[in-house]
Design a protein around this motif. Structure first.
Motif, PDB file in Angstrom:
ATOM      1  N   LEU A  82       0.850  -1.189   0.000  1.00  0.00           N
ATOM      2  CA  LEU A  82       0.000   0.000   0.000  1.00  0.00           C
ATOM      3  C   LEU A  82       0.884   1.236   0.000  1.00  0.00           C
ATOM      4  N   ARG A  83       0.266   2.372  -0.328  1.00  0.00           N
ATOM      5  CA  ARG A  83       0.948   3.659  -0.278  1.00  0.00           C
ATOM      6  C   ARG A  83       0.180   4.588   0.653  1.00  0.00           C
ATOM      7  N   PRO A  84       0.865   5.471   1.379  1.00  0.00           N
ATOM      8  CA  PRO A  84       0.140   6.389   2.263  1.00  0.00           C
ATOM      9  C   PRO A  84      -0.819   7.298   1.512  1.00  0.00           C
ATOM     10  N   ASP A  85      -0.521   7.585   0.218  1.00  0.00           N
ATOM     11  CA  ASP A  85      -1.391   8.465  -0.552  1.00  0.00           C
ATOM     12  C   ASP A  85      -2.436   7.703  -1.370  1.00  0.00           C
ATOM     13  N   ASP A  86      -2.629   6.417  -1.080  1.00  0.00           N
ATOM     14  CA  ASP A  86      -3.712   5.673  -1.723  1.00  0.00           C
ATOM     15  C   ASP A  86      -5.051   6.260  -1.307  1.00  0.00           C
ATOM     16  N   SER A  87      -5.900   6.553  -2.277  1.00  0.00           N
ATOM     17  CA  SER A  87      -7.239   7.051  -1.979  1.00  0.00           C
ATOM     18  C   SER A  87      -8.058   5.951  -1.321  1.00  0.00           C
ATOM     19  N   ILE A  88      -8.852   6.328  -0.321  1.00  0.00           N
ATOM     20  CA  ILE A  88      -9.712   5.327   0.320  1.00  0.00           C
ATOM     21  C   ILE A  88     -10.810   4.873  -0.632  1.00  0.00           C
ATOM     22  N   GLY A  89     -10.997   5.591  -1.734  1.00  0.00           N
ATOM     23  CA  GLY A  89     -11.956   5.163  -2.741  1.00  0.00           C
ATOM     24  C   GLY A  89     -11.562   3.859  -3.412  1.00  0.00           C
ATOM     25  N   LYS A  90     -10.275   3.485  -3.321  1.00  0.00           N
ATOM     26  CA  LYS A  90      -9.825   2.218  -3.875  1.00  0.00           C
ATOM     27  C   LYS A  90     -10.354   1.032  -3.086  1.00  0.00           C
ATOM     28  N   VAL A  95      -9.626  11.807   0.129  1.00  0.00           N
ATOM     29  CA  VAL A  95      -9.107  11.312   1.408  1.00  0.00           C
ATOM     30  C   VAL A  95      -8.231  10.083   1.166  1.00  0.00           C
ATOM     31  N   THR A  96      -7.054  10.087   1.769  1.00  0.00           N
ATOM     32  CA  THR A  96      -6.105   8.982   1.612  1.00  0.00           C
ATOM     33  C   THR A  96      -5.980   8.186   2.908  1.00  0.00           C
ATOM     34  N   LEU A  97      -5.263   7.081   2.828  1.00  0.00           N
ATOM     35  CA  LEU A  97      -4.999   6.286   4.027  1.00  0.00           C
ATOM     36  C   LEU A  97      -4.238   7.113   5.064  1.00  0.00           C
ATOM     37  N   ALA A  98      -3.291   7.930   4.628  1.00  0.00           N
ATOM     38  CA  ALA A  98      -2.530   8.774   5.556  1.00  0.00           C
ATOM     39  C   ALA A  98      -3.424   9.802   6.232  1.00  0.00           C
ATOM     40  N   HIS A  99      -4.419  10.326   5.505  1.00  0.00           N
ATOM     41  CA  HIS A  99      -5.344  11.273   6.124  1.00  0.00           C
ATOM     42  C   HIS A  99      -6.105  10.622   7.278  1.00  0.00           C
ATOM     43  N   LEU A 100      -6.543   9.377   7.087  1.00  0.00           N
ATOM     44  CA  LEU A 100      -7.240   8.676   8.169  1.00  0.00           C
ATOM     45  C   LEU A 100      -6.296   8.443   9.349  1.00  0.00           C
ATOM     46  N   ALA A 101      -5.052   8.099   9.068  1.00  0.00           N
ATOM     47  CA  ALA A 101      -4.083   7.778  10.115  1.00  0.00           C
ATOM     48  C   ALA A 101      -3.617   9.004  10.888  1.00  0.00           C
ATOM     49  N   THR A 102      -3.744  10.187  10.291  1.00  0.00           N
ATOM     50  CA  THR A 102      -3.260  11.422  10.931  1.00  0.00           C
ATOM     51  C   THR A 102      -4.390  12.342  11.376  1.00  0.00           C
ATOM     52  N   ASN A 161      12.791  -9.394  16.206  1.00  0.00           N
ATOM     53  CA  ASN A 161      12.308  -9.363  14.826  1.00  0.00           C
ATOM     54  C   ASN A 161      12.804  -8.073  14.153  1.00  0.00           C
ATOM     55  N   ASP A 162      14.028  -8.109  13.678  1.00  0.00           N
ATOM     56  CA  ASP A 162      14.672  -6.906  13.133  1.00  0.00           C
ATOM     57  C   ASP A 162      13.926  -6.344  11.921  1.00  0.00           C
ATOM     58  N   GLU A 163      13.440  -7.218  11.069  1.00  0.00           N
ATOM     59  CA  GLU A 163      12.759  -6.753   9.862  1.00  0.00           C
ATOM     60  C   GLU A 163      11.497  -5.979  10.206  1.00  0.00           C
ATOM     61  N   LEU A 164      10.730  -6.505  11.153  1.00  0.00           N
ATOM     62  CA  LEU A 164       9.500  -5.819  11.545  1.00  0.00           C
ATOM     63  C   LEU A 164       9.830  -4.489  12.224  1.00  0.00           C
ATOM     64  N   CYS A 165      10.868  -4.473  13.051  1.00  0.00           N
ATOM     65  CA  CYS A 165      11.291  -3.217  13.692  1.00  0.00           C
ATOM     66  C   CYS A 165      11.603  -2.153  12.638  1.00  0.00           C
ATOM     67  N   HIS A 166      12.316  -2.557  11.611  1.00  0.00           N
ATOM     68  CA  HIS A 166      12.680  -1.621  10.552  1.00  0.00           C
ATOM     69  C   HIS A 166      11.436  -1.110   9.834  1.00  0.00           C
ATOM     70  N   ASP A 167      10.500  -1.990   9.554  1.00  0.00           N
ATOM     71  CA  ASP A 167       9.286  -1.584   8.841  1.00  0.00           C
ATOM     72  C   ASP A 167       8.432  -0.634   9.667  1.00  0.00           C
ATOM     73  N   LEU A 168       8.444  -0.797  10.994  1.00  0.00           N
ATOM     74  CA  LEU A 168       7.628   0.062  11.851  1.00  0.00           C
ATOM     75  C   LEU A 168       8.121   1.507  11.885  1.00  0.00           C
ATOM     76  N   LEU A 169       9.360   1.729  11.467  1.00  0.00           N
ATOM     77  CA  LEU A 169       9.885   3.097  11.437  1.00  0.00           C
ATOM     78  C   LEU A 169       9.041   4.005  10.546  1.00  0.00           C
ATOM     79  N   VAL A 170       8.357   3.415   9.569  1.00  0.00           N
ATOM     80  CA  VAL A 170       7.496   4.207   8.682  1.00  0.00           C
ATOM     81  C   VAL A 170       6.464   4.988   9.492  1.00  0.00           C
ATOM     82  N   SER A 171       5.989   4.393  10.590  1.00  0.00           N
ATOM     83  CA  SER A 171       4.926   5.038  11.380  1.00  0.00           C
ATOM     84  C   SER A 171       5.428   6.250  12.148  1.00  0.00           C
ATOM     85  N   GLN A 172       6.742   6.350  12.345  1.00  0.00           N
ATOM     86  CA  GLN A 172       7.295   7.434  13.154  1.00  0.00           C
ATOM     87  C   GLN A 172       7.683   8.659  12.341  1.00  0.00           C
ATOM     88  N   GLN A 173       7.493   8.610  11.030  1.00  0.00           N
ATOM     89  CA  GLN A 173       7.718   9.774  10.185  1.00  0.00           C
ATOM     90  C   GLN A 173       6.530  10.729  10.308  1.00  0.00           C
TER      91      GLN A 173
END
Length: 344
Positions: free
Chosen positions: A83-91, A102-109, A256-268
């Motif tokens: 998925l992309r943060p700018d994916d429209s929720i209309g998808k 409205v995008t997924l990032a808009h809902l999350a923020t 779980n190093d891979e999951l830790c790395h992926d979660l960094l996306v949420s902290q931007q």
């Protein structure tokens, strides 16, 4: 961590927590600290009714800390390229046009344009008992989607308005995209890989025995909180042990190093709350204090989770009381602990 340093922290935690506990007859408070690879756990209140169960294995409703689980799931799917943060929720929502603003990032923020507290709607709801509405939600699912159908594009992404419905819809979208329900999606993608055995919505009989009764006001016991449409906004139950493990993944200190790395996306930072506060995927980022946090409350519980931006330490506080607007709260405890841990 040295013995003297640990003793000093224990004394400081006691000092910070005591004013809160002393005013609540049935308070059972679980406090956890992660620092330098070490985990410190503190329990306050009468733990005798729970027998040999330690404070870090007592189960609480975590309320809106659930939102960070929802947005962490989104972060994983973004990091994977699914998925992309700018994916429209209309998808994902057939009732909305595919190019909906409205995008997924808009809902999350909380910047989707959904109102945080619609005064007129809240007043009307008092006289309309014909429809189910989840606790702390002013719109039914159908009403929220209808509102989004007509939201002016100019309102989208411009202003932070905290919305249970918005994050609830996000959880529904993510679970649907994964072809399952919200609880199963969280279990498969977060709880199992991180080993969070006591985090979920549905409890076993053994887990029910570890559930701390919830209270509010003047020591009034409150019923459990049930969310039917917006589970992703606040339906999860958990323990201090699980919450510290979840937090350790966000601190990059989980096996779980891979999951830790992926979660960094949420902290931007994806949006803004104010001049000094930005919003990640779910997380509130205090740029002046250099810490990241989220809180939560339900009918009879409240909680706080936070960590320093350099991810050197973090804290979790879980309480079996919902605090009033003007009363002492776990937020105060959490912020005091974050300030304490900044000191050398």
């Amino acid at each position: 961590m040295s013995v003297n340093r640990t003793t000093n922290i224990e004394q400081a935690v006691e000092r910070i927590v005591q004013p809160y506990v002393s005013k609540r007859k049935h308070a059972v408070l679980s406090v956890g600290i992660l620092r330098g690879g070490e985990r410190l756990v503190f329990g306050f209140g009468d733990l005798r009714p729970f027998g040999a169960v330690s404070c870090d294995h007592l189960i609480y409703e975590i309320g809106s800390i659930t939102k960070v689980f929802t947005t962490s799931l989104l972060a994983l799917l973004i990091a994977e390229g699914a998925l992309r943060p700018d994916d429209s929720i209309g998808k994902f929502e057939p009732l909305l046009p595919g190019n909906h603003p409205v995008t997924l990032a808009h809902l999350a923020t909380h910047t989707s344009g959904l109102p945080g507290y619609p005064v007129f709607k809240a007043w009307r709801n008092r006289f309309d008992k014909s429809q189910h509405r989840d606790p702390y939600c002013h719109f039914t699912l159908q009403e929220a989607l209808s509102y989004l159908q007509n939201v002016p594009p100019g309102k989208v992404g411009r202003k932070f308005r905290y919305s249970n419905e918005g994050t609830g819809i996000l959880g529904r979208i993510l679970a649907g995209w994964l072809g399952t329900d919200y609880e199963t999606a969280i279990a498969r993608r977060l709880c199992v890989p991180l080993h969070l055995p006591d985090t979920g919505i549905t409890l076993t009989l053994e887990q029910q025995a570890r559930m701390v009764p919830g209270y509010a006001g003047k020591d009034v016991q409150r019923p459990e909180t049930l969310l039917r449409d917006y589970a992703g906004a606040g339906a999860l139950r958990s323990t201090l042990n699980d919450q510290l493990t979840f937090l350790s993944a966000h601190l990059g200190d989980h096996p779980n190093d891979e999951l830790c790395h992926d979660l960094l996306v949420s902290q931007q930072a994806y949006g803004r709350h104010s001049k000094t506060i930005s919003v990640g995927l779910g997380w509130i980022i205090d740029e002046r204090g250099k810490f990241v946090w989220h809180n939560g409350s339900t009918h009879g519980y409240s909680g706080f989770m936070g960590f320093h931006q350099d991810r050197s330490f973090g804290i979790v506080v879980l309480s079996n009381y919902r605090s009033g607007l003007l009363s002492d709260s776990v937020d105060r405890i959490g912020l005091d602990l974050l300030d304490l841990l900044k000191k050398p």
